[in-house]
Every structure is written in structure tokens, then in C-alpha cells.
Write an enzyme that holds these catalytic residues in place. Structure first.
Site: not given
Ligand code: PGA
Length: 251
Positions: A11, A95, A97, A167, A173, A213, A234-235
Site C-alpha cells: 500500500k 482493490h 481501497e 477480500e 486492516g 487481516s 497487507g499489514g
């Protein structure tokens, strides 16, 4: 035999030096892994530096988005051909976002998928319902629309090169993961749509990743599901050690 694809979506994070270091650390930690395909997707401005770090490794390069047209007067945009030119293999498209923060719709996302394919790259098409949509019990029509509209006008040959990432937006997130069974159910729905449109052989070949997640402590349960062929992370992909544990989920 298809291998799972585990991709890190960095990201809008990192500066140049830390992107370079993260890539170098991953190359060291993940050397020798063959059971899964690995990709990292840094920000556009870090692609070149990361490409240099992962050169000749088992890690592929991906971008987080691109425009749907070729060269031209599109100030601020990046084309699929530019991404191919600097060594990208994958491009994340649609995505959540991009859909919900930047307002991208199904039609634009489909144009991008088509362009990525025609320029020789492999799209990772993201689909998934919001919390409100899950609570209203419309996960199925929403995901069906994302998949059907996202893959509009593709041949079976083209669709083979697509990865779908399921997703659920409420799991991205947030630390809330879909249970392995919840994820598997939606993956099975997606597989059914693919079978209907492109035939069951093609549907079986297409990788459907789960994202939202994914962490070292839940990846194993998710990957044990029959319909889950990888993860979009992601994270936890921002830390080399966590990403290593995710990639080596079977260890
Ligand atoms: P997360 O992000 O792993 O931080 O939930 C996943 C994604 O947005 O692809």
C-alpha cells in the site's frame, strides 16, 4: 499443478530506503521456497528499487494499480506497459481501497483488467463485500457482480492468467478475519461463477486468494481450505519476519 500465490500489498507505506531493505530482507528469508509463488507490490515510486533487490530471486514484482489506456495525455497515471517495462509481473486491480476510497466502479476495473492482460501482465482482481453488504445478506450478489463485471469480455485463455483475490472489506486492516469456512464458502461461489462462464477446467486452474487481516497465526487455517489458493497480505507484509511466516505457513 497450480501453486498458491502469496502476495504482499505494501500500500502507501515506506520510504525508499526501507522499501529497499524490506525487499532485501525478504529475499534472504524466502530463498529456496518453491511450494508457493511469492510477489511483493510496493508503491509505484519504489518499484524500480525493489525490482533491483529481488532480481534473480523467487520473488515476483507487482504493482498496486495502473491506468486502462496506453501512452497519452493522462497526467498522473501509470500504464501497464510502463509496469511491464520495469519488470512487473502482477498488477492488483480493483482493490477495495480503489473501489471505496477512490470511487472506482466495475466498468473501469474491467477496462484495467483487459489492459493489464493485453500488455502481458497478470491481474490480481480484488472482489468483496462491505460490512453493510454482509449484514444485509447481499454478499453473494455483490461478489457475483464484481467477478462477472470484472472479467467481462475475457476469453478462457485470458482468464487463466487472472488471479482473483476475495477480500471482505470488513476484514481489511481491521484485525477481523473471515473464518476459514466463511472465506471458503465465498471462494466456492466464485469458483462456481468461473466454471459457469469459462468451464470447470479453467475454473479449477484459476487461483483465488483470500485477503483481509491474514497474519502468521491464522494463515494455516485459511490455507487448509480446499478453495483457498493463496493470500493477499497487507499489514503483515510490511514486516519481513511476519511475511516469511505467512509464506511458510505449512512449516
Ligand atoms: P490487510 O490488507 O492484510 O492489512 O488486512 C489486505 C489488503 O488490503 O490487501
Amino acid at each position: 499443478m497450480k501453486r498458491p500465490l502469496i502476495a504482499g500489498n505494501w500500500k502507501m507505506n515506506k520510504d525508499l530506503a526501507s522499501a529497499r531493505k524490506l525487499a532485501a530482507d525478504m529475499v534472504g528469508l524466502l530463498a529456496g521456497v518453491e511450494q508457493v509463488e511469492i510477489a511483493v507490490c510496493p508503491a509505484f515510486v519504489h518499484l524500480q528499487a525493489v525490482a533491483e533487490q529481488i532480481k534473480d530471486s523467487n520473488i515476483a514484482l507487482g504493482a498496486q494499480d495502473c491506468y486502462w489506456q496506453g501512452d497519452g495525455a493522462f497526467t498522473g497515471e501509470i500504464s501497464a506497459a510502463m509496469l511491464a517495462d520495469i519488470g512487473c509481473e502482477y498488477v492488483i486491480i480493483g482493490h477495495s481501497e480503489r473501489r471505496h476510497v477512490m470511487g472506482e466502479g466495475d466498468e473501469l476495473i474491467n477496462w484495467k483488467v483487459c489492459k493489464v492482460l493485453s500488455d502481458g501482465l497478470r491481474p490480481i482482481l480484488c472482489v468483496g463485500e462491505t460490512l453493510d453488504e454482509r449484514e444485509r445478506d447481499i454478499t453473494e450478489p455483490v461478489v457475483t457482480r464484481h467477478v462477472t463485471a470484472g472479467l467481462l469480455n475475457l476469453s478462457a485463455e485470458e482468464v487463466r492468467r487472472v488471479t482473483i483475490a476475495y477480500e471482505p472489506v470488513w476484514a481489511i486492516g481491521t484485525g477481523k478475519t473471515a473464518t476459514p469456512e466463511q472465506a471458503n464458502d465465498v471462494h466456492a461461489l466464485i469458483r462456481g461463477i468461473l466454471a459457469e462462464k469459462f468451464g470447470s477446467d479453467v475454473a479449477a486452474e484459476i487461483r483465488i486468494q483470500y485477503g483481509g487481516s491474514v497474519k502468521p497465526d491464522n494463515v494455516k487455517g485459511l490455507m487448509a481450505q480446499p478453495q483457498i489458493d493463496g493470500a493477499l497480505v497487507g499489514g503483515a507484509s510490511l514486516k519481513a519476519n511476519d511475511f516469511e511466516k505467512i509464506v511458510k505457513y505449512h512449516a
